[in-house]
Design a protein around this motif. Structure first.
Motif, short mmCIF file in Angstrom:
data_model
loop_
_atom_site.label_atom_id
_atom_site.label_comp_id
_atom_site.label_asym_id
_atom_site.label_seq_id
_atom_site.Cartn_x
_atom_site.Cartn_y
_atom_site.Cartn_z
N ARG A 199 41.73 34.02 52.11
CA ARG A 199 42.40 32.56 51.57
C ARG A 199 41.93 31.73 51.29
N ALA A 200 42.44 31.02 52.40
CA ALA A 200 42.09 29.39 52.54
C ALA A 200 40.73 29.11 52.68
N ALA A 201 39.44 30.14 53.54
CA ALA A 201 38.75 29.65 53.30
C ALA A 201 37.78 29.80 51.74
N GLU A 202 38.29 31.06 50.41
CA GLU A 202 37.99 30.77 49.14
C GLU A 202 39.07 29.26 48.59
N LEU A 203 40.38 28.79 49.36
CA LEU A 203 41.11 27.55 48.31
C LEU A 203 40.10 26.65 49.44
N LYS A 204 39.04 26.36 50.15
CA LYS A 204 38.42 24.97 50.38
C LYS A 204 37.65 25.27 49.21
N ASP A 205 36.67 26.74 49.41
CA ASP A 205 35.50 26.45 48.72
C ASP A 205 35.50 26.63 47.62
N GLY A 214 48.53 27.73 54.98
CA GLY A 214 46.85 28.22 54.69
C GLY A 214 47.24 28.70 53.69
N CYS A 215 47.47 29.48 53.26
CA CYS A 215 46.88 30.54 52.11
C CYS A 215 47.81 29.65 50.59
N PHE A 216 49.51 29.94 50.95
CA PHE A 216 50.20 29.42 49.80
C PHE A 216 50.23 30.58 48.91
N LEU A 217 50.12 32.15 49.50
CA LEU A 217 50.16 33.77 49.06
C LEU A 217 51.69 33.48 49.21
N VAL A 218 51.76 33.11 50.18
CA VAL A 218 53.64 34.30 50.69
C VAL A 218 54.43 32.74 50.92
#
Length: 302
Positions: A56-62, A30-34
């Motif tokens: 973070r998922a929303a940030e990646l999408k934008d 979902g976020c690739f953070l962890v």
């Protein structure tokens, strides 16, 4: 972000196990953070992580959504190598799609090819694959061959054909197949169909965004309109700037109103106007002007 997340590349965010030969860590998709050493650890860490994950998922999408495409979804004419001009609902299409090979060319190159054939007393053939000009019946047969070969452009065009005939159910089926193969035009048509109530609102948004990411300025402009209606003016302006940079007139007009209303700075408006003019200018040539005049004359029957 938690302490576990800061060492995500080295240890499982849940149990803290270090990655190595015996432990394979996998990213949170979902976020690739962890990273996690297994499904159980990911499940145990979900409550702690989900807020940061969604953010973070929303940030990646934008980041993907608001990235400026290198060109419009039409690309360049394979003959003259100039960008194929955009068109609006009031315009005639400025390119031709060949059913024989499933490729498209700008109308100037199509016109030049026709004039050369006439001048030489030769039959008109496709300038790309040299297939002779097919009859209307042959066009449909050739198009179906391209459809059977899963050609995304042919699938999209077949959907459009059924839509014009009033068969929206079949049209959507063809567009869905083309969209799965990455066709931006099909995504755009689906977004319009679903927006008109022939599908879920989430599907309309999804297909509109996919079309925009694929360089479809009409879809991008519509996303801007939707954001404006929802009061998200910053996001609306971003969409319109990207579409204007591709040479889309309606988005440039929307930005002019935003500039006049104080919602866009003079610098941003000027920079976008220059990019818009460059994009439009790149599609122009004396040959294309002559072809457009000839097309209008033929349409008037002169």
């Amino acid at each position: 972000m938690s302490a576990n997340e800061t060492v995500a590349e080295e240890r499982c965010a849940s149990c803290g196990s270090a990655g190595g030969e015996d432990v394979t860590l996998k990213n949170c998709t979902g976020c690739f953070l962890v990273k996690y050493c297994g499904v159980e650890c990911q499940r145990n860490h979900r409550q702690q992580h989900k807020r940061a994950c969604k953010r973070r998922a929303a940030e990646l999408k934008d980041e993907l959504l608001f990235k400026q495409p290198e060109s419009s979804y039409l690309g360049d004419c394979p003959i003259c190598l100039k960008p194929i001009p955009l068109y609006t609902s009031q315009d005639t299409m400025r390119h031709t799609i060949y059913s024989c090979c499933g490729k498209l060319a700008c109308n100037a190159c199509v016109y030049a090819n026709t004039m050369r054939a006439f001048a030489g007393g030769l039959p008109v053939a496709c300038p790309l694959c040299q297939h002779s000009t097919p009859t209307e019946e042959e066009c449909l047969l050739l198009a179906m061959k391209r459809v059977e070969a899963n050609d995304p452009l042919a699938l999209c065009n077949m959907g459009t054909h059924h839509s014009i005939e009033g068969d929206h159910t079949t049209a959507i089926k063809y567009w869905e197949k083309a969209a799965m193969l990455g066709n931006a035009e099909a995504h755009y048509h689906l977004s319009v169909e679903y927006e008109m109530g022939r599908g879920a609102e989430k599907e309309a948004i999804y297909h509109g965004e996919q079309a925009a990411i694929g360089g479809h300025p009409f879809a991008r402009h519509n996303l801007g309109v939707a954001e404006e209606q929802n009061g998200n003016f910053d996001r609306a302006v971003k969409h319109w700037m990207i579409a204007a940079n591709l040479g889309y007139d309606e988005s440039m007009q929307a930005l002019l109103k935003c500039y006049q209303g104080g919602m866009v700075s003079k610098e941003d408006y000027a920079a976008t106007l220059r990019a818009y003019q460059d994009a439009v200018g790149a599609t122009k040539s004396p040959e294309r002007d002559a072809a457009e005049v000839a097309q209008k004359v033929m349409q008037r029957g002169v």
